[in-house]
Design an enzyme around this catalytic site. Structure first.
Site, mmCIF file in Angstrom:
data_model
loop_
_atom_site.group_PDB
_atom_site.id
_atom_site.type_symbol
_atom_site.label_atom_id
_atom_site.label_comp_id
_atom_site.label_asym_id
_atom_site.label_seq_id
_atom_site.Cartn_x
_atom_site.Cartn_y
_atom_site.Cartn_z
ATOM 1 N N ASP A 1 -2.888 -10.575 -2.400
ATOM 2 C CA ASP A 1 -3.424 -10.095 -1.132
ATOM 3 C C ASP A 1 -4.892 -9.705 -1.343
ATOM 4 O O ASP A 1 -5.272 -9.223 -2.419
ATOM 5 C CB ASP A 1 -2.613 -8.886 -0.664
ATOM 6 C CG ASP A 1 -2.930 -8.470 0.764
ATOM 7 O OD1 ASP A 1 -2.135 -8.792 1.657
ATOM 8 O OD2 ASP A 1 -3.975 -7.817 0.973
ATOM 9 N N HIS B 1 0.820 -1.223 0.000
ATOM 10 C CA HIS B 1 0.000 0.000 0.000
ATOM 11 C C HIS B 1 0.853 1.272 0.000
ATOM 12 O O HIS B 1 0.318 2.362 -0.222
ATOM 13 C CB HIS B 1 -0.916 0.042 1.221
ATOM 14 C CG HIS B 1 -1.966 -1.029 1.236
ATOM 15 N ND1 HIS B 1 -2.810 -1.255 0.170
ATOM 16 C CD2 HIS B 1 -2.300 -1.949 2.192
ATOM 17 C CE1 HIS B 1 -3.620 -2.259 0.460
ATOM 18 N NE2 HIS B 1 -3.328 -2.702 1.672
#
Length: 621
Positions: free
Chosen positions: A459, A422
């Site tokens: 993910d 992220h």
């Protein structure tokens, strides 16, 4: 190979005791099997004096018990003795003996060329026994099977003989179920030779000192070598081939030992490449080399206790317990013997600046130094050790890339934290600070010239940071399988996001509906991921391997099991074999329920190793 390798390798039934005992008697009758004691008067490695004292063989029941422990009755004694004595490059073994000691079997022979003895070889075969409970002597459980190279010497030159012999032995002892070679790298040439052959320091503290001594030599000689080049070295084999372009002087004495400084005895000057010269002059070191006993692929694991130095506030999902539990499971599953353990290193700041704004990284460092409880956003909780752990996580991925692209391993799993997918160029979010996979992709390109890198992110959360960093890069393909952004953090990763500018079409987002499970994940993978890899033809595949799409994970809404991860891993390996010589570097991202993270990661690592069957004793469904 003279014996049945399927039987020796572990499949099929063990041989009856009577066959083993008959083999002992045949060798005893031929004067090729004796008992032996170590000779306490022998000066080890000096070449003077017999290494052991020959005596009468032990009782048959003791020999049989030792044979079972070391070989599980999967090979006859005469078969093993014959397999230990191949003829290579015109050199053969003469007078080969099996010698039974108290807790080990020794193989001793002369090395001969025709009728002339030109050398000597001694191997010691034994098993380590480990305490079941640390600090208590009993009970003990069987540990690794070890081949100790007691000594090999040649009075005649034969370039390539030792290398060819130990290539043969690696295959042989793999089939015999052994786990490690060990040795003492004491002679000058031996220290370089064994490092070059892939033996690493048993004592990691000693290796750290070796690396520091190399850096000190570089500074003393004023060589054009960056500190980061030395810091990257994490295996003795990397030292052996280090900076072949730099020749430095070393000095040899009459006994054949080398030094970096000329003195009264070291007078004969030679010039060797930096790494070789350093090892020739280094202190003796204990070495080991893994034998890949039951795994078709050589898989490395990046791991360090320093990753635990990132300690978010109590109750935070991204806890050090994630890695602690995984390390425990690896040990309990008996996987330590078949994995190559790699140490991460702190990367050069230039490598991180290729991914992140220097101002952003400095702000992160200052926040940890001040003792702030979070950085940038509240979900990015930090502690005093977070900045160093985040840098080390990126360096762990680089260490994994070093291993795969240098051929030390076929693939690698980087058990690093904090996660990274992220993190953007100047932003921290979603527990992520430094984008580990992105840093690895840039490093593979700059350090090894890998042109085309494929990043697969499975993910459950979209890897928005990785996507943004490569949005305009046509040579880095980013593919993400994740829960639909309308229902899951961070709200990005829609199909319309396909890259920008020159990178248009090099981004593929595959959002899955809430409650999708193995069937939906695998169907999407086969329908879209596989063709995209086939078309892109990468030189390296990087995995952002989060395990939070598991049905038991509390943070999102997909319902996959270990089976999905096993299937995707196996297919990625097949595609990597076809396009990039099997090069896969997998990097841990999410996974926040300890039990499902551990079972999924173990299943993934075993699949990287090429293991078939049940992925993990704790796996479910």
């Amino acid at each position: 190979m003279v014996f049945d390798t399927t039987r020796v390798g572990g499949s099929g039934d063990p041989l009856p005791d009577r066959d083993i005992l008959e083999g002992f008697d045949q060798l005893i009758a031929a004067d090729r099997l004796f008992g032996a004691d170590l000779n306490p008067s022998n000066l080890k490695k000096s070449g003077k004096g017999a290494p052991f004292l020959v005596r009468r063989h032990p009782p048959h029941h003791r020999m049989l018990a030792l044979w079972r422990d070391l070989f599980a009755n999967r090979a006859l004694p005469q078969e093993v003795l014959e397999a230990l004595a191949p003829e290579i490059l015109g050199l053969a073994h003469g007078d080969g003996l099996l010698l039974f000691g108290k807790d080990r079997i020794l193989y001793d022979c002369q090395i001969v060329r025709g009728n002339e003895a030109v050398g000597h070889l001694t191997l010691s075969l034994y098993r380590e026994h480990e305490p079941v409970f640390r600090f208590l002597p009993l009970p003990r459980r069987p540990g690794r099977r070890i081949v100790y190279i007691e000594g090999i010497s040649l009075s005649a030159q034969s370039t390539g003989y030792a290398s060819a012999l130990f290539r043969h032995y690696e295959r042989l002892f793999h089939d015999l179920g052994f786990h490690r070679f060990r040795l003492k790298a004491s002679l000058s040439v031996g220290k370089y030779y064994w490092a070059k052959e892939g033996f690493d320091c048993e004592d990691r503290k000693q290796f750290g000192e070796m690396r520091e001594n190399l850096h000190a030599l570089v500074q003393r000689l004023g060589l054009p070598v960056e500190e980061q080049e030395v810091r990257r070295l994490n295996h003795a084999s990397m030292v052996a081939i280090f900076r072949r372009d730099l020749l430095i002087p070393v000095y040899r004495n009459a006994d054949g030992y080398y030094a970096t400084v000329r003195d009264a005895s070291h007078t004969e000057e030679f010039r060797f490449p930096l790494g070789k010269a350093f090892l020739l002059c280094s202190d003796p070191w204990d070495g080991y080399k893994v034998i890949y006993t039951d795994t078709p692929r050589r898989t490395a694991l990046v791991w360090s206790e320093s990753f635990l130095g990132h300690e978010p506030r109590p109750g935070h999902p991204e806890s050090p317990k994630r890695l602690e539990a995984l390390e425990t499971a690896i040990r309990e599953e008996g996987m330590r013997e078949s994995l190559i353990f790699l140490e991460p290193y702190i990367p050069a700041m230039e490598s991180l600046h290729a991914v992140h704004d220097p101002v952003y990284l400095e702000a992160f460092r200052e926040a940890t130094a001040r003792g702030d409880r979070h950085f940038a956003v509240r979900d990015c909780a930090i502690s005093e050790g977070s900045y160093e752990a985040a840098k080390l996580a990126a360096g762990g991925v680089m260490a994994g890339i070093d291993a795969v692209l240098s051929g030390r391993s076929d693939n690698v799993f980087c058990a690093v934290r904090p996660p990274g997918h992220h993190a953007g160029r100047s932003s921290a979010m979603g527990f992520c600070f430094v984008n580990n996979v992105a840093a690895g992709a840039r490093y593979a390109r700059s350090a090894y010239g890998v042109e085309r890198v494929y990043i697969l992110d499975w993910d459950v959360h979209h890897g928005n940071g990785t996507q943004a960093l490569f949005d305009e890069d046509p040579l880095t393909f980013f593919c993400s399988l994740h829960e639909h952004p309308s229902f899951c953090y961070p709200g990005t990763g829609r199909r319309l996001e396909r890259g920008r500018g020159a990178g248009l079409g090099a981004t593929l987002n595959i959002p899955l509906a809430p409650h999708a499970g193995d069937r939906e994940m695998i169907e999407a993978f086969e329908r879209e991921v596989v063709p995209s890899i086939e078309e892109f033809r990468p030189g390296l595949i990087l995995l952002s391997a989060g395990f939070d799409a598991h049905r038991d994970d509390p943070i999102a809404g997909l319902e996959c099991t270990e089976d999905a991860y096993v299937h995707m891993t196996r297919r990625v390996l097949e595609l990597a074999d076809r396009h990039c010589e099997g090069r896969v570097v997998s990097v841990l991202e999410g996974g926040y329920r300890t039990e499902s993270l551990v079972s999924s990661a173990i299943a993934h690592i075993k699949t990287l190793q090429g293991r078939e069957g049940s992925p993990c004793s704790s796996a479910r469904g």
